[in-house]
Design a protein around this motif. Sequence first.
Motif, PDB file in Angstrom:
ATOM      1  N   LEU A  20       0.840  -1.199   0.000  1.00 17.60           N
ATOM      2  CA  LEU A  20       0.000   0.000   0.000  1.00 17.60           C
ATOM      3  C   LEU A  20       0.877   1.252   0.000  1.00 17.60           C
ATOM      4  CD1 LEU A  20      -2.705   1.462   0.125  1.00 17.60           C
ATOM      5  CD2 LEU A  20      -2.732   1.027   2.613  1.00 17.60           C
ATOM      6  N   THR A  21       1.976   1.225   0.736  1.00 14.17           N
ATOM      7  CA  THR A  21       2.907   2.351   0.761  1.00 14.17           C
ATOM      8  C   THR A  21       3.412   2.666  -0.651  1.00 14.17           C
ATOM      9  OG1 THR A  21       3.643   1.824   3.009  1.00 14.17           O
ATOM     10  CG2 THR A  21       5.123   3.182   1.668  1.00 14.17           C
ATOM     11  N   HIS A  22       3.869   1.644  -1.354  1.00  9.12           N
ATOM     12  CA  HIS A  22       4.393   1.854  -2.704  1.00  9.12           C
ATOM     13  C   HIS A  22       3.309   2.367  -3.652  1.00  9.12           C
ATOM     14  CE1 HIS A  22       8.572   0.621  -2.540  1.00  9.12           C
ATOM     15  NE2 HIS A  22       8.210  -0.298  -1.668  1.00  9.12           N
ATOM     16  N   ALA A  23       2.114   1.799  -3.563  1.00 10.52           N
ATOM     17  CA  ALA A  23       1.020   2.262  -4.429  1.00 10.52           C
ATOM     18  C   ALA A  23       0.671   3.719  -4.111  1.00 10.52           C
ATOM     19  CB  ALA A  23      -0.196   1.363  -4.273  1.00 10.52           C
ATOM     20  N   ALA A  24       0.742   4.103  -2.840  1.00 11.86           N
ATOM     21  CA  ALA A  24       0.461   5.491  -2.457  1.00 11.86           C
ATOM     22  C   ALA A  24       1.568   6.434  -2.904  1.00 11.86           C
ATOM     23  CB  ALA A  24       0.259   5.583  -0.941  1.00 11.86           C
ATOM     24  N   ARG A  25       2.779   5.923  -3.059  1.00 10.08           N
ATOM     25  CA  ARG A  25       3.896   6.728  -3.555  1.00 10.08           C
ATOM     26  C   ARG A  25       3.905   6.815  -5.076  1.00 10.08           C
ATOM     27  NH1 ARG A  25       9.014   4.213  -0.196  1.00 10.08           N
ATOM     28  NH2 ARG A  25       8.591   5.160   1.836  1.00 10.08           N
ATOM     29  N   GLY A  26       3.017   6.061  -5.736  1.00  9.77           N
ATOM     30  CA  GLY A  26       2.959   6.067  -7.189  1.00  9.77           C
ATOM     31  C   GLY A  26       3.753   4.942  -7.835  1.00  9.77           C
ATOM     32  N   ASN A  27       4.363   4.084  -7.041  1.00  9.06           N
ATOM     33  CA  ASN A  27       5.091   2.924  -7.558  1.00  9.06           C
ATOM     34  C   ASN A  27       4.098   1.763  -7.635  1.00  9.06           C
ATOM     35  OD1 ASN A  27       6.727   0.765  -8.162  1.00  9.06           O
ATOM     36  ND2 ASN A  27       7.961   0.910  -6.298  1.00  9.06           N
ATOM     37  N   ASN A  28       3.232   1.822  -8.632  1.00  9.22           N
ATOM     38  CA  ASN A  28       2.138   0.861  -8.709  1.00  9.22           C
ATOM     39  C   ASN A  28       2.609  -0.555  -8.998  1.00  9.22           C
ATOM     40  OD1 ASN A  28       0.162   2.802  -8.136  1.00  9.22           O
ATOM     41  ND2 ASN A  28       0.237   3.505 -10.240  1.00  9.22           N
ATOM     42  N   GLY A  29       3.620  -0.718  -9.835  1.00  7.64           N
ATOM     43  CA  GLY A  29       4.130  -2.060 -10.118  1.00  7.64           C
ATOM     44  C   GLY A  29       4.716  -2.714  -8.876  1.00  7.64           C
ATOM     45  N   GLU A  83      -5.523  -8.404  -3.508  1.00  8.71           N
ATOM     46  CA  GLU A  83      -5.559  -8.805  -4.915  1.00  8.71           C
ATOM     47  C   GLU A  83      -6.345  -7.798  -5.767  1.00  8.71           C
ATOM     48  OE1 GLU A  83      -7.008 -12.783  -4.384  1.00  8.71           O
ATOM     49  OE2 GLU A  83      -5.042 -13.471  -3.683  1.00  8.71           O
ATOM     50  N   GLU A  84      -7.456  -7.293  -5.219  1.00 11.02           N
ATOM     51  CA  GLU A  84      -8.238  -6.300  -5.963  1.00 11.02           C
ATOM     52  C   GLU A  84      -7.471  -4.996  -6.128  1.00 11.02           C
ATOM     53  OE1 GLU A  84     -11.967  -6.057  -3.871  1.00 11.02           O
ATOM     54  OE2 GLU A  84     -12.634  -8.021  -4.627  1.00 11.02           O
ATOM     55  N   LEU A  85      -6.802  -4.538  -5.069  1.00 10.74           N
ATOM     56  CA  LEU A  85      -6.021  -3.305  -5.167  1.00 10.74           C
ATOM     57  C   LEU A  85      -4.855  -3.496  -6.143  1.00 10.74           C
ATOM     58  CD1 LEU A  85      -5.485  -0.396  -4.357  1.00 10.74           C
ATOM     59  CD2 LEU A  85      -4.246  -1.256  -2.346  1.00 10.74           C
ATOM     60  N   ALA A  86      -4.176  -4.623  -6.075  1.00  7.51           N
ATOM     61  CA  ALA A  86      -3.073  -4.894  -7.002  1.00  7.51           C
ATOM     62  C   ALA A  86      -3.565  -4.866  -8.443  1.00  7.51           C
ATOM     63  CB  ALA A  86      -2.432  -6.243  -6.679  1.00  7.51           C
ATOM     64  N   GLU A  87      -4.698  -5.466  -8.692  1.00  8.58           N
ATOM     65  CA  GLU A  87      -5.258  -5.472 -10.053  1.00  8.58           C
ATOM     66  C   GLU A  87      -5.622  -4.055 -10.487  1.00  8.58           C
ATOM     67  OE1 GLU A  87      -6.366  -6.575 -13.709  1.00  8.58           O
ATOM     68  OE2 GLU A  87      -5.373  -7.863 -12.238  1.00  8.58           O
ATOM     69  N   ARG A  88      -6.232  -3.305  -9.604  1.00 14.19           N
ATOM     70  CA  ARG A  88      -6.677  -1.951  -9.954  1.00 14.19           C
ATOM     71  C   ARG A  88      -5.503  -1.031 -10.268  1.00 14.19           C
ATOM     72  NH1 ARG A  88      -9.608  -1.000  -5.581  1.00 14.19           N
ATOM     73  NH2 ARG A  88      -8.482   0.767  -4.801  1.00 14.19           N
ATOM     74  N   VAL A  89      -4.420  -1.111  -9.489  1.00 19.47           N
ATOM     75  CA  VAL A  89      -3.304  -0.178  -9.712  1.00 19.47           C
ATOM     76  C   VAL A  89      -2.469  -0.547 -10.924  1.00 19.47           C
ATOM     77  CG1 VAL A  89      -3.187   0.529  -7.288  1.00 19.47           C
ATOM     78  CG2 VAL A  89      -1.641  -1.263  -8.122  1.00 19.47           C
ATOM     79  N   THR A  90      -2.629  -1.766 -11.430  1.00 18.81           N
ATOM     80  CA  THR A  90      -1.859  -2.162 -12.603  1.00 18.81           C
ATOM     81  C   THR A  90      -2.733  -2.331 -13.845  1.00 18.81           C
ATOM     82  OG1 THR A  90      -2.031  -4.507 -11.989  1.00 18.81           O
ATOM     83  CG2 THR A  90      -0.054  -3.299 -11.277  1.00 18.81           C
ATOM     84  N   ALA A  91      -4.030  -2.105 -13.734  1.00 20.26           N
ATOM     85  CA  ALA A  91      -4.956  -2.358 -14.836  1.00 20.26           C
ATOM     86  C   ALA A  91      -4.607  -1.581 -16.096  1.00 20.26           C
ATOM     87  CB  ALA A  91      -6.386  -2.048 -14.413  1.00 20.26           C
ATOM     88  N   ASP A  92      -4.222  -0.335 -15.966  1.00 17.39           N
ATOM     89  CA  ASP A  92      -3.922   0.499 -17.131  1.00 17.39           C
ATOM     90  C   ASP A  92      -2.431   0.696 -17.337  1.00 17.39           C
ATOM     91  OD1 ASP A  92      -6.587   0.881 -17.749  1.00 17.39           O
ATOM     92  OD2 ASP A  92      -6.765   2.646 -16.467  1.00 17.39           O
ATOM     93  N   ALA A  93      -1.629  -0.166 -16.736  1.00 15.57           N
ATOM     94  CA  ALA A  93      -0.176   0.041 -16.768  1.00 15.57           C
ATOM     95  C   ALA A  93       0.372   0.144 -18.181  1.00 15.57           C
ATOM     96  CB  ALA A  93       0.529  -1.085 -16.010  1.00 15.57           C
ATOM     97  N   GLY A  94      -0.191  -0.596 -19.138  1.00 13.34           N
ATOM     98  CA  GLY A  94       0.315  -0.542 -20.508  1.00 13.34           C
ATOM     99  C   GLY A  94      -0.090   0.712 -21.245  1.00 13.34           C
TER     100      GLY A  94
END
Length: 171
Positions: A94-103, A135-146
């Motif tokens: 969660l820390t990394h996703a909040a910092r913008g490091n979604n991967g 798992e849902e948060l991981a999917e959401r933060v990487t959904a548009d990664a490409g």
Amino acid sequence: MDGTEDRDRDTEGRARNARPRDGLGRPLPYGAAGVARQPEGVERAPAETLAEAQRLLDAGMPFHAHEVFEDAWKSGPEEERDLWQGLAQLAVGLTHAARGNNGGGARLLRRGADRIAGRPDPYGIDVRALRRWAEELAERVTADAGRRPAPPVDPVAEAPRLTGGGGPVTD
């Protein structure tokens, strides 16, 4: 001289960065107002660990919650090590996703979810719900990664419930 003479040191002489930190654990410039660090090496009962970590998660400070879980895995019984390490990985994810490091956030969320998988629900922790949240948060933060980078997540809005439900509180 090897360059270590000017390093910040704790009272035991170990290298320890004394720069202030923000709520997500990022270093700030010396002299800036920061968030108080979590004391290290605190032994807490499991209920106290969960309550303190939840308080920090609710305050948008998942990095600090990770440190509380780290204390639990270092001081707790060996058979609970994977539980506390998995919870720490969820907080760091969660820390990394909040910092913008979604991967990186997604990888840690999935790793933490895998680590707590199959465990009973000790201390009122809803392991299945926490895994689903991760798992849902991981999917959401990487959904548009490409296509485009996802924006950083709001750590308060995304804070999981450690006991009794797993996902963020919704009103």
